[in-house]
Design a protein around this motif. Structure first.
Motif, mmCIF file in Angstrom:
data_model
loop_
_atom_site.group_PDB
_atom_site.id
_atom_site.type_symbol
_atom_site.label_atom_id
_atom_site.label_comp_id
_atom_site.label_asym_id
_atom_site.label_seq_id
_atom_site.Cartn_x
_atom_site.Cartn_y
_atom_site.Cartn_z
ATOM 1 N N HIS A 271 8.021 7.111 6.227
ATOM 2 C CA HIS A 271 7.395 6.474 5.075
ATOM 3 C C HIS A 271 6.141 7.255 4.662
ATOM 4 C CE1 HIS A 271 5.645 3.049 2.753
ATOM 5 N NE2 HIS A 271 4.521 3.563 3.212
ATOM 6 N N GLU A 272 5.331 7.630 5.656
ATOM 7 C CA GLU A 272 4.125 8.412 5.350
ATOM 8 C C GLU A 272 4.496 9.751 4.722
ATOM 9 O OE1 GLU A 272 1.223 7.057 5.456
ATOM 10 O OE2 GLU A 272 2.156 5.283 6.301
ATOM 11 N N HIS A 275 5.084 9.469 1.050
ATOM 12 C CA HIS A 275 3.881 9.563 0.204
ATOM 13 C C HIS A 275 3.582 11.012 -0.110
ATOM 14 C CE1 HIS A 275 2.686 5.429 0.083
ATOM 15 N NE2 HIS A 275 2.617 5.313 1.397
ATOM 16 N N GLU A 349 4.514 2.613 -2.725
ATOM 17 C CA GLU A 349 5.012 2.195 -1.414
ATOM 18 C C GLU A 349 6.527 2.055 -1.424
ATOM 19 O OE1 GLU A 349 3.266 2.259 1.183
ATOM 20 O OE2 GLU A 349 1.326 2.494 0.208
ATOM 21 N N HIS A 394 0.909 -3.302 -0.691
ATOM 22 C CA HIS A 394 2.287 -3.027 -0.269
ATOM 23 C C HIS A 394 3.181 -4.168 -0.733
ATOM 24 C CE1 HIS A 394 0.029 -0.330 2.250
ATOM 25 N NE2 HIS A 394 1.140 0.194 2.750
#
Ligand SMILES: [Zn+2]
Length: 414
Positions: A271-272, A275, A349, A394
């Motif tokens: 997920h990071e 970004h 997100e 989020h």
């Protein structure tokens, strides 16, 4: 003092705050019960509601102080005294007014911060001793004083040098400062509060190769993978990426490594990386610049109007006597920007969540990670729609879990 202004403003705040406590619909509760235990759902709601009470108390206190400073006789007397004391030197006047405000808000909001720490302790979310907490408070005050005084001095300096075009330079300056801050935060500010250790030097070093494999799969170059000793302060778990260029890094809370299995950590890390792949830092800075431009145009209009009407005995827009009006406008501007910024954030997100699912192809672990995160952080899994709209950076846990569910249906059709 225009009491009706104060009452009106507090009334509006009261109305908005009441929407934050609305109960979830029966359908949402039913959906949530499929993934969460009833006690966890209830605890999440109670935990958040208590936190919200403290938050709104702080907001009312801050707004009251600002309105009193700008509109009451007491406020104008204070500003006039500071003007005499500074003997017409604008920088002295500005710093004195800013320092007074800083001291007043720090003291005024202290009970709220103490309450917040007690709240965390009561729920077993922090084991930080009071001595160390007070050290954080003092350090936070210094960081806040420095990081807020620099832009204010810059703003008034530019106003004096360029009385016509200051709004443009200030907006560009704000975004420039945001970039500098984003660069310096991980290397200067964050280490003041936590210790960061490279993953390979921690007890979780076995996880390094698995994490590196994931990063290689995303075709991204990452500076450092660091572990923050967040457990020193609270049991909240989190991961984030910060900085850019040489300061760019992925930070994993030790609490995260303690609470999740390998597959769950993969989905969080992916997920990071999402970004990163979507350039969210750059997009954030660009959107911030746009917001700053709009904000500065509004500020220019209000300040020149106030100077014409002699509010706080201002002689011009660049007169530091108007500082508290500027702070009131910034406060209001932040409230206007909050739901917009958070809507953008939730969009980012969701994009990162999609990358996480695509990289790991593991929706089950994604869902498990969300459930673990919600439980660990005593998250409210059934927030009111208003609460999400206003505050959520989020998407709600439930939405993310359902998103993984539908991804499963579409992407993993047999
Ligand atoms: Zn994220």
């Amino acid at each position: 003092m225009r009491v009706r202004w104060l009452l009106l403003a507090i009334g509006v705040l009261g109305l908005v705050s009441s929407t934050q406590f609305l109960p979830p619909s029966a359908q949402t509760l039913e959906e949530a019960a499929r993934y969460f235990e009833t006690t966890d759902i209830e605890n999440g709601r109670r935990y958040e509601h208590q936190r919200l009470w403290l938050y709104w108390a702080g907001q009312v206190a801050q707004l009251t102080l600002l309105l009193v400073l700008v509109f009451s006789r007491w406020g104008s007397t204070l500003v006039a005294r500071v003007r005499r004391f500074s003997g017409g030197r604008w920088l002295v006047q500005l710093l004195a007014l800013a320092g007074l405000y800083l001291a007043l808000t720090w003291v005024l909001l202290l009970p709220v911060r103490v309450g917040r720490h007690m709240h965390l302790a009561a729920w077993g979310m922090t084991s930080q001793p009071w001595a160390s907490w007070w050290r954080d408070q003092a350090l936070g005050l210094v960081v806040y004083a420095v990081s807020s005084t620099i832009p204010l001095v810059g703003l008034y300096g530019v106003m004096r040098v360029a009385p016509r075009t200051w709004w443009l330079w200030s907006a560009l300056g704000v975004s420039g400062l945001a970039v500098v801050y984003a660069y310096l935060f991980p290397i200067v500010v964050a280490p003041l509060f936590n210790t960061f250790t490279p993953l390979r030097e921690t007890a979780w070093k076995d996880r390094e190769s698995r994490i590196q494999a994931l990063i290689a799969k995303a075709k991204i170059e990452v500076g450092d993978i660091l572990v923050a000793d967040a457990s020193r302060r609270s049991s909240h778990s989190n991961a984030y990426f910060a900085g850019f260029g040489p300061s760019r890094r992925i930070v994993l809370y030790d609490t995260l490594l303690m609470a999740h299995d390998d597959a769950e950590i993969d989905t969080i890390l992916a997920h990071e990386l999402g970004h990163w792949l979507h350039d969210h830092i750059v997009k954030g800075v660009l959107l911030g610049t746009l917001a700053a431009l709009v904000g500065m145009l509004v500020l220019r209009r209000v300040l020149s109007g106030a100077a014409r009407r002699g509010v706080l005995d201002m002689t011009s827009a660049a007169d530091p006597a108007g500082l508290y009006l500027v702070l009131l406008l910034i406060w209001a501007g932040e409230w206007v920007a909050l739901p917009i910024g958070n809507a953008v954030s939730r969009h980012f997100e969701r994009q990162a969540d999609r990358v996480s699912l695509e990289l790991t192809q593991d929706p089950e672990s994604f869902q498990r990670a969300e459930r673990t995160l919600a439980k660990k952080n005593i998250g409210n899994v059934v927030p009111s729609t208003w609460n999400t709209w206003l505050f959520a950076t989020h998407p709600p846990y439930l939405e993310r879990i359902q998103m993984a569910e539908s991804w499963k249906r579409v992407e993993q059709r047999p």
